[in-house]
Design a protein around this motif. Structure first.
Motif, PDB file in Angstrom:
ATOM      1  N   PHE A 135       5.392   0.623  -0.415  1.00  0.00           N
ATOM      2  CA  PHE A 135       5.245   2.071  -0.480  1.00  0.00           C
ATOM      3  C   PHE A 135       3.918   2.530  -1.075  1.00  0.00           C
ATOM      4  CE2 PHE A 135       9.846   1.566  -0.092  1.00  0.00           C
ATOM      5  CZ  PHE A 135      10.092   2.446   0.961  1.00  0.00           C
ATOM      6  N   ALA A 136       3.192   1.661  -1.752  1.00  0.00           N
ATOM      7  CA  ALA A 136       1.849   2.016  -2.225  1.00  0.00           C
ATOM      8  C   ALA A 136       0.852   1.486  -1.205  1.00  0.00           C
ATOM      9  CB  ALA A 136       1.596   1.417  -3.610  1.00  0.00           C
ATOM     10  N   SER A 137       0.737   2.196  -0.082  1.00  0.00           N
ATOM     11  CA  SER A 137      -0.059   1.703   1.047  1.00  0.00           C
ATOM     12  C   SER A 137      -1.525   2.082   0.950  1.00  0.00           C
ATOM     13  CB  SER A 137       0.514   2.226   2.365  1.00  0.00           C
ATOM     14  OG  SER A 137       0.607   3.641   2.356  1.00  0.00           O
ATOM     15  N   GLY A 138      -1.912   2.825  -0.093  1.00  0.00           N
ATOM     16  CA  GLY A 138      -3.313   3.134  -0.311  1.00  0.00           C
ATOM     17  C   GLY A 138      -3.855   4.165   0.655  1.00  0.00           C
ATOM     18  N   SER A 139      -5.177   4.218   0.748  1.00  0.00           N
ATOM     19  CA  SER A 139      -5.857   5.167   1.633  1.00  0.00           C
ATOM     20  C   SER A 139      -7.114   4.498   2.161  1.00  0.00           C
ATOM     21  CB  SER A 139      -6.191   6.460   0.888  1.00  0.00           C
ATOM     22  OG  SER A 139      -7.035   6.181  -0.215  1.00  0.00           O
ATOM     23  N   GLY A 140      -7.782   5.196   3.077  1.00  0.00           N
ATOM     24  CA  GLY A 140      -9.013   4.648   3.632  1.00  0.00           C
ATOM     25  C   GLY A 140      -8.760   3.758   4.835  1.00  0.00           C
ATOM     26  N   THR A 141      -9.811   3.082   5.256  1.00  0.00           N
ATOM     27  CA  THR A 141      -9.757   2.248   6.458  1.00  0.00           C
ATOM     28  C   THR A 141      -8.863   1.033   6.243  1.00  0.00           C
ATOM     29  OG1 THR A 141     -12.008   2.919   7.025  1.00  0.00           O
ATOM     30  CG2 THR A 141     -11.128   0.972   8.130  1.00  0.00           C
ATOM     31  N   VAL A 142      -8.101   0.700   7.268  1.00  0.00           N
ATOM     32  CA  VAL A 142      -7.175  -0.433   7.220  1.00  0.00           C
ATOM     33  C   VAL A 142      -7.701  -1.546   8.116  1.00  0.00           C
ATOM     34  CG1 VAL A 142      -4.832  -1.187   7.783  1.00  0.00           C
ATOM     35  CG2 VAL A 142      -5.206   1.048   6.734  1.00  0.00           C
ATOM     36  N   THR A 143      -7.679  -2.759   7.621  1.00  0.00           N
ATOM     37  CA  THR A 143      -8.101  -3.908   8.415  1.00  0.00           C
ATOM     38  C   THR A 143      -6.888  -4.554   9.075  1.00  0.00           C
ATOM     39  OG1 THR A 143      -7.843  -5.491   6.597  1.00  0.00           O
ATOM     40  CG2 THR A 143      -9.970  -4.343   6.779  1.00  0.00           C
ATOM     41  N   ALA A 144      -7.151  -5.456  10.012  1.00  0.00           N
ATOM     42  CA  ALA A 144      -6.059  -6.169  10.671  1.00  0.00           C
ATOM     43  C   ALA A 144      -5.280  -7.010   9.659  1.00  0.00           C
ATOM     44  CB  ALA A 144      -6.615  -7.064  11.784  1.00  0.00           C
ATOM     45  N   GLY A 145      -6.025  -7.599   8.706  1.00  0.00           N
ATOM     46  CA  GLY A 145      -5.352  -8.396   7.679  1.00  0.00           C
ATOM     47  C   GLY A 145      -4.466  -7.554   6.787  1.00  0.00           C
ATOM     48  N   HIS A 146      -4.943  -6.337   6.435  1.00  0.00           N
ATOM     49  CA  HIS A 146      -4.153  -5.419   5.605  1.00  0.00           C
ATOM     50  C   HIS A 146      -2.867  -5.033   6.323  1.00  0.00           C
ATOM     51  CE1 HIS A 146      -4.056  -1.380   3.149  1.00  0.00           C
ATOM     52  NE2 HIS A 146      -2.952  -2.096   3.020  1.00  0.00           N
ATOM     53  N   LEU A 147      -2.978  -4.693   7.613  1.00  0.00           N
ATOM     54  CA  LEU A 147      -1.791  -4.325   8.379  1.00  0.00           C
ATOM     55  C   LEU A 147      -0.812  -5.495   8.475  1.00  0.00           C
ATOM     56  CD1 LEU A 147      -0.224  -2.332  10.151  1.00  0.00           C
ATOM     57  CD2 LEU A 147      -1.530  -3.180  12.114  1.00  0.00           C
ATOM     58  N   ALA A 148      -1.334  -6.691   8.732  1.00  0.00           N
ATOM     59  CA  ALA A 148      -0.460  -7.862   8.846  1.00  0.00           C
ATOM     60  C   ALA A 148       0.262  -8.138   7.528  1.00  0.00           C
ATOM     61  CB  ALA A 148      -1.281  -9.079   9.265  1.00  0.00           C
ATOM     62  N   ARG A 149      -0.466  -7.964   6.411  1.00  0.00           N
ATOM     63  CA  ARG A 149       0.153  -8.195   5.109  1.00  0.00           C
ATOM     64  C   ARG A 149       1.243  -7.157   4.835  1.00  0.00           C
ATOM     65  NH1 ARG A 149      -2.592  -7.118  -0.668  1.00  0.00           N
ATOM     66  NH2 ARG A 149      -1.514  -5.153  -0.291  1.00  0.00           N
ATOM     67  N   TRP A 150       0.952  -5.885   5.171  1.00  0.00           N
ATOM     68  CA  TRP A 150       1.964  -4.846   4.961  1.00  0.00           C
ATOM     69  C   TRP A 150       3.201  -5.119   5.808  1.00  0.00           C
ATOM     70  CZ3 TRP A 150       4.897  -1.541   7.729  1.00  0.00           C
ATOM     71  CH2 TRP A 150       5.591  -0.559   7.007  1.00  0.00           C
ATOM     72  N   GLN A 151       3.020  -5.501   7.063  1.00  0.00           N
ATOM     73  CA  GLN A 151       4.160  -5.782   7.928  1.00  0.00           C
ATOM     74  C   GLN A 151       5.006  -6.924   7.372  1.00  0.00           C
ATOM     75  OE1 GLN A 151       1.909  -6.359  11.566  1.00  0.00           O
ATOM     76  NE2 GLN A 151       2.596  -4.388  12.387  1.00  0.00           N
ATOM     77  N   SER A 152       4.320  -7.923   6.816  1.00  0.00           N
ATOM     78  CA  SER A 152       5.048  -9.038   6.211  1.00  0.00           C
ATOM     79  C   SER A 152       5.839  -8.572   4.990  1.00  0.00           C
ATOM     80  CB  SER A 152       4.070 -10.148   5.812  1.00  0.00           C
ATOM     81  OG  SER A 152       4.719 -11.151   5.057  1.00  0.00           O
ATOM     82  N   ASP A 153       5.201  -7.757   4.130  1.00  0.00           N
ATOM     83  CA  ASP A 153       5.898  -7.258   2.945  1.00  0.00           C
ATOM     84  C   ASP A 153       7.052  -6.342   3.326  1.00  0.00           C
ATOM     85  OD1 ASP A 153       4.319  -8.606   1.104  1.00  0.00           O
ATOM     86  OD2 ASP A 153       2.834  -6.999   0.992  1.00  0.00           O
ATOM     87  N   ALA A 154       6.873  -5.519   4.381  1.00  0.00           N
ATOM     88  CA  ALA A 154       7.967  -4.674   4.860  1.00  0.00           C
ATOM     89  C   ALA A 154       9.131  -5.533   5.345  1.00  0.00           C
ATOM     90  CB  ALA A 154       7.479  -3.752   5.975  1.00  0.00           C
ATOM     91  N   GLY A 155       8.803  -6.667   5.948  1.00  0.00           N
ATOM     92  CA  GLY A 155       9.855  -7.598   6.357  1.00  0.00           C
ATOM     93  C   GLY A 155      10.643  -8.131   5.174  1.00  0.00           C
ATOM     94  N   TRP A 156       9.950  -8.387   4.061  1.00  0.00           N
ATOM     95  CA  TRP A 156      10.647  -8.841   2.860  1.00  0.00           C
ATOM     96  C   TRP A 156      11.519  -7.744   2.273  1.00  0.00           C
ATOM     97  CZ3 TRP A 156      11.473 -13.586   1.376  1.00  0.00           C
ATOM     98  CH2 TRP A 156      10.604 -14.607   1.774  1.00  0.00           C
ATOM     99  N   LEU A 157      11.065  -6.482   2.364  1.00  0.00           N
ATOM    100  CA  LEU A 157      11.908  -5.374   1.906  1.00  0.00           C
ATOM    101  C   LEU A 157      13.178  -5.290   2.758  1.00  0.00           C
ATOM    102  CD1 LEU A 157      12.537  -2.857   0.250  1.00  0.00           C
ATOM    103  CD2 LEU A 157      11.093  -1.540   1.819  1.00  0.00           C
ATOM    104  N   GLU A 158      13.017  -5.440   4.065  1.00  0.00           N
ATOM    105  CA  GLU A 158      14.186  -5.400   4.945  1.00  0.00           C
ATOM    106  C   GLU A 158      15.146  -6.545   4.628  1.00  0.00           C
ATOM    107  OE1 GLU A 158      12.388  -3.394   8.975  1.00  0.00           O
ATOM    108  OE2 GLU A 158      11.508  -5.255   8.266  1.00  0.00           O
ATOM    109  N   ARG A 159      14.598  -7.714   4.328  1.00  0.00           N
ATOM    110  CA  ARG A 159      15.443  -8.840   3.926  1.00  0.00           C
ATOM    111  C   ARG A 159      16.154  -8.541   2.607  1.00  0.00           C
ATOM    112  NH1 ARG A 159      12.060 -14.399   4.797  1.00  0.00           N
ATOM    113  NH2 ARG A 159      13.919 -15.188   3.720  1.00  0.00           N
ATOM    114  N   ALA A 160      15.434  -7.891   1.697  1.00  0.00           N
ATOM    115  CA  ALA A 160      16.047  -7.540   0.411  1.00  0.00           C
ATOM    116  C   ALA A 160      17.209  -6.573   0.598  1.00  0.00           C
ATOM    117  CB  ALA A 160      15.000  -6.929  -0.519  1.00  0.00           C
TER     118      ALA A 160
END
Length: 496
Positions: A135-160
């Motif tokens: 939920f603290a996704s920040g601001s500014g330009t997003v890189t492909a690595g940033h998006l991939a990391r967020w998607q992975s963390d969102a997956g862990w939230l869904e698992r939780a």
């Protein structure tokens, strides 16, 4: 002192001193848990470090034996689990309630209570990590690595939360059913409370909104032009929406990478939906067709029963002079399925899901599937209905909504009304409401099955024009709105 009512003298008394209320001592474990949650709230609302909270939280985390990386905002849950594999099991089902305590156990004893409070502190540290990363996704330009990391963390939230990764965001409709009624179960064998069941459908769309914002903040064309960066992207509904909107502006390597992402996403969703569709029955047994005489169709019980007269008591042996086989052929009647999908901006996920779903039903025997997409213009996508990838590339997302143009294409396709089902997917915020509704009433009264659908998503959330909703209800065809499995079940019932 003289009592004037009795005339007697009474002794003087001194009022007791006022004592301050007794304040129970704060439990050390409660203090630790509060420190972790205060840090979580501070970080969510202000990215700047609060040095006191940071140092106190670090002391708590280290004292309970958890890695200090849990407090590093740049560390993904994946990287922590890779270094500390034992934590993976703790994240699974982390935010689902545990089983009710056994009254016969010692859970009410002082020692057990202390252990439980210590476990809550540990749980607070893990929950804070996964919530902060998502939920603290920040601001500014997003890189492909940033998006991939967020998607992975969102997956862990869904698992939780006891769900399948990707399920709540609407990208990949999982079998856990988190969108329809929601009763996900964590891998740790925990149950889901009614409160959590009501909460999860609200979390899914919020996750999808955050993901969509990250995609919009990413220089997607530059990422797609670099195959290395593009390979780090994980297909999701938000990403697919952006690719479909921007496909006409892409060329060369960028277009090839975009098509690869779309195809990967289509294949992943199709795999899940195909499993749900294949569970359908395909009609009653056709006993006019002789059973096929193969071993898998052998009716062993009936064969033994019919040959009992050939039993030899002396030899204790049953002689079989005739084999009986089960009927497996089923009566099938060609059915026509007409799917009309609103492809305006608010219905993107429905467009993607229904395109894939239509292709799956088109692959079933004796099912004639037609697909129409519309906004202010209508497009007959039937020639490509067997290939959802090609179908999606021909869509033109966005624009207004005029269902009458789609109706002009759909009505001539209804040759045998009682053998036809029309599925109309839209939020029904139409330009010409009354003419369109009267056309739908005519379809319903002709004997065709008309199924109005407000949303076909994995999260099950969608808005429907109240004017249409009330009139469909009065017509006896209430709007089907929710998880995509509801539509699958409706279609299986009709096509069986």
């Amino acid at each position: 002192m003289t009592d004037h009512t009795t005339g007697r003298t009474t002794g003087t008394t001194t009022p007791p001193a006022l004592q301050p209320p007794r304040i129970p001592e704060a439990d050390p474990q409660d203090n630790r848990r509060q420190v972790l949650y205060w840090r979580l709230l501070a970080r969510l609302f202000d990215p700047e470090e609060q040095s006191t909270l940071e140092s106190a939280s670090l002391a708590v985390v280290e004292d309970i034996g958890l890695p200090s990386a849990l407090l590093d905002p740049q560390a993904s849950v994946d990287s922590i689990v890779q270094r500390h594999p034992d934590l993976a099991a703790e994240f699974d089902g982390l935010m689902t309630p545990g089983p009710d305590p056994d009254p016969a156990s010692d859970l009410d004893s002082e020692g057990a209570d202390a252990r439980d409070r210590a476990a809550e502190v540990r749980r607070a540290a893990l929950v804070s990590k996964v919530l902060l990363n998502v939920f603290a996704s920040g601001s500014g330009t997003v890189t492909a690595g940033h998006l991939a990391r967020w998607q992975s963390d969102a997956g862990w939230l869904e698992r939780a939360l006891g769900c399948v990764p990707g399920e709540l965001r609407g990208g990949r409709p999982g079998g856990g059913g988190a969108g329809a009624g929601v009763s996900p179960t964590g891998t740790g064998g925990r149950y889901t409370s009614p409160d959590l069941g009501r909460l999860i459908p609200e979390i899914g769309p919020e996750l999808a909104t955050i993901e969509a914002d990250l995609v919009k903040r990413m220089h997607l064309r530059e990422v797609l032009a670099d195959s290395g960066l593009a390979s780090r992207l994980t297909p999701s509904m938000s990403l697919i929406e952006q690719l479909l909107r921007d496909k006409n502006n892409l060329s060369g390597v960028a277009l090839a990478n975009a098509k690869d992402l779309i195809r990967r996403f289509v294949d992943e969703v199709a795999e899940v939906l195909r499993t749900q569709v294949e569970k359908a029955t395909v009609g009653p047994l056709d006993r006019s067709v002789p059973p096929k005489r193969v071993f898998r169709n052998l009716d062993l019980d009936r064969t033994i029963w019919k040959n009992l007269t050939n039993w030899s008591p002396e030899e204790e042996r049953l002689y079989v002079d005739r084999l009986y086989y089960r009927h497996t052929a089923r009566k099938t009647t060609p059915q026509r399925l007409i799917v009309v999908v609103d492809q305006s901006g608010s219905m993107v996920d429905s467009m993607v899901n229904c395109t894939i779903l239509a292709s799956i039903f088109a692959g079933l025997p004796k099912v004639d599937v037609h697909l129409i997409a519309y906004d202010t213009q209508a497009l007959d996508l039937t020639p490509w209905v067997h290939d959802p990838f090609e179908t999606l590339l021909r869509t033109n997302l966005g624009g207004g909504t005029d269902g009458t143009v789609a109706m002009a294409l759909a009505q001539p396709k209804i040759a045998e009304p009682r053998n036809t089902v029309v599925v109309w997917i839209s939020d029904f915020y139409e330009w010409q409401t009354e003419p369109l509704f009267q056309s739908m009433v005519a379809i319903h009264r002709s004997g065709a099955k008309f199924i109005p659908v407000g949303s076909v998503t994995s999260s099950g959330r969608g808005s429907v024009n109240p004017w249409f909703r009330d009139r469909f209800k009065d017509l006896g065809t209430p709007v089907l709105s929710g998880h995509i499995r509801k539509l699958v079940d409706e279609l299986k019932t009709f096509l069986a």
